[in-house]
Design a protein around this motif. Structure first.
Motif, PDB file in Angstrom:
ATOM      1  N   MET A   1      -3.128  18.786   6.019  1.00 30.02           N
ATOM      2  CA  MET A   1      -1.921  19.019   6.640  1.00 30.02           C
ATOM      3  C   MET A   1      -0.735  19.394   5.940  1.00 30.02           C
ATOM      4  O   MET A   1       0.303  19.609   6.617  1.00 30.02           O
ATOM      5  N   GLY A   2      -1.084  19.503   4.649  1.00 31.32           N
ATOM      6  CA  GLY A   2      -0.139  20.174   3.995  1.00 31.32           C
ATOM      7  C   GLY A   2       0.794  19.149   2.901  1.00 31.32           C
ATOM      8  O   GLY A   2       1.546  19.754   2.234  1.00 31.32           O
ATOM      9  N   PHE A   3       0.493  18.008   3.050  1.00 27.75           N
ATOM     10  CA  PHE A   3       0.945  16.883   2.144  1.00 27.75           C
ATOM     11  C   PHE A   3       0.587  17.178   0.794  1.00 27.75           C
ATOM     12  O   PHE A   3      -0.499  17.314   0.574  1.00 27.75           O
ATOM     13  N   GLN A   4       1.675  16.830  -0.278  1.00 29.74           N
ATOM     14  CA  GLN A   4       1.258  16.982  -1.673  1.00 29.74           C
ATOM     15  C   GLN A   4       1.610  15.688  -2.225  1.00 29.74           C
ATOM     16  O   GLN A   4       2.748  14.993  -1.947  1.00 29.74           O
ATOM     17  N   HIS A   5       0.748  15.379  -3.205  1.00 26.52           N
ATOM     18  CA  HIS A   5       0.796  14.203  -3.856  1.00 26.52           C
ATOM     19  C   HIS A   5       1.863  14.381  -4.807  1.00 26.52           C
ATOM     20  O   HIS A   5       1.965  15.334  -5.712  1.00 26.52           O
TER      21      HIS A   5
ATOM     22  N   ALA B   1      -0.088   2.771  -4.054  1.00 26.03           N
ATOM     23  CA  ALA B   1       0.082   3.639  -3.195  1.00 26.03           C
ATOM     24  C   ALA B   1       0.225   5.201  -3.869  1.00 26.03           C
ATOM     25  O   ALA B   1       1.230   5.248  -4.782  1.00 26.03           O
ATOM     26  N   ALA B   2      -0.227   6.237  -3.044  1.00 26.82           N
ATOM     27  CA  ALA B   2       0.017   7.585  -3.416  1.00 26.82           C
ATOM     28  C   ALA B   2       1.293   7.932  -2.736  1.00 26.82           C
ATOM     29  O   ALA B   2       1.265   7.649  -1.433  1.00 26.82           O
ATOM     30  N   LEU B   3       2.226   8.590  -3.294  1.00 28.55           N
ATOM     31  CA  LEU B   3       3.616   9.264  -2.672  1.00 28.55           C
ATOM     32  C   LEU B   3       3.118  10.606  -2.424  1.00 28.55           C
ATOM     33  O   LEU B   3       2.926  11.410  -3.170  1.00 28.55           O
ATOM     34  N   MET B   4       3.406  10.926  -0.988  1.00 31.10           N
ATOM     35  CA  MET B   4       3.049  12.161  -0.595  1.00 31.10           C
ATOM     36  C   MET B   4       4.216  12.758   0.272  1.00 31.10           C
ATOM     37  O   MET B   4       4.876  12.066   0.908  1.00 31.10           O
ATOM     38  N   THR B   5       4.493  13.937   0.211  1.00 32.44           N
ATOM     39  CA  THR B   5       5.468  14.530   0.817  1.00 32.44           C
ATOM     40  C   THR B   5       5.162  16.084   1.506  1.00 32.44           C
ATOM     41  O   THR B   5       4.006  16.510   0.939  1.00 32.44           O
ATOM     42  N   LEU B   6       5.794  16.446   2.418  1.00 31.06           N
ATOM     43  CA  LEU B   6       5.501  17.677   3.106  1.00 31.06           C
ATOM     44  C   LEU B   6       6.726  18.221   3.385  1.00 31.06           C
ATOM     45  O   LEU B   6       7.526  17.763   4.068  1.00 31.06           O
ATOM     46  N   GLN B   7       6.983  19.422   2.823  1.00 34.92           N
ATOM     47  CA  GLN B   7       8.219  20.317   3.048  1.00 34.92           C
ATOM     48  C   GLN B   7       8.116  20.845   4.441  1.00 34.92           C
ATOM     49  O   GLN B   7       6.979  21.473   4.877  1.00 34.92           O
TER      50      GLN B   7
END
Length: 145
Positions: free
Chosen positions: A111-115, A129-135
């Motif tokens: 879905m485009g989330f990046q670690h 936990a892996a922290l992931m964000t999506l711009q």
């Protein structure tokens, strides 16, 4: 939606891998002002649910859970997509996910989330936990700024 509480508690117990939300926490989310709670229901009760918090400029995805018998049918993707659509003014979406949860990690990457980081010993059992964000693309509400 308070009538969903017993079903959501049962669903959470089936889906959470060692980090089950308590009945009290689920009940709080159902009435929390900044929370968006989505439920996938197939007539016999919820088979999936998601919680997102609207914080300034950001959607924080707090939980996505799908009943084991209903996985790989697009429910988690639909829940996340809807959460994102409902928070179109946010600049980014943020979530934490168990580093061992490869199916979820795969979905989020697709879905485009990046670690972007690691939260050490984030879960009660000590797992990271892996922290992931999506711009996010600015929506109409954000473009007027």
């Amino acid at each position: 939606m308070p009538s969903d509480l017993p079903h959501l508690c049962m669903l959470e117990a089936l889906t959470a891998e060692g980090a089950t939300w308590s009945d009290k926490q689920i009940k709080a989310e159902l009435s929390r002002e900044r929370a968006t709670v989505l439920v996938v229901d197939h007539g016999a009760g919820p088979v999936g649910w998601a919680v997102g918090w609207a914080v300034p400029g950001e959607l924080h995805v707090m939980n996505v859970a799908v009943h084991p018998d209903h996985r790989r049918r697009g429910h988690a993707r639909a829940l996340l997509t809807t959460l994102i659509e409902l928070h179109r003014g946010a600049k980014s979406a943020l979530l934490e996910v168990r580093v061992s949860n490869e199916p979820a990690l795969s979905l989020y990457r697709a879905m485009g989330f990046q670690h972007v980081g690691l939260r050490r010993k984030y879960y009660q059992d000590g797992e990271d936990a892996a922290l992931m964000t999506l711009q996010l693309e600015p929506g109409p509400a954000a473009s007027a700024e």
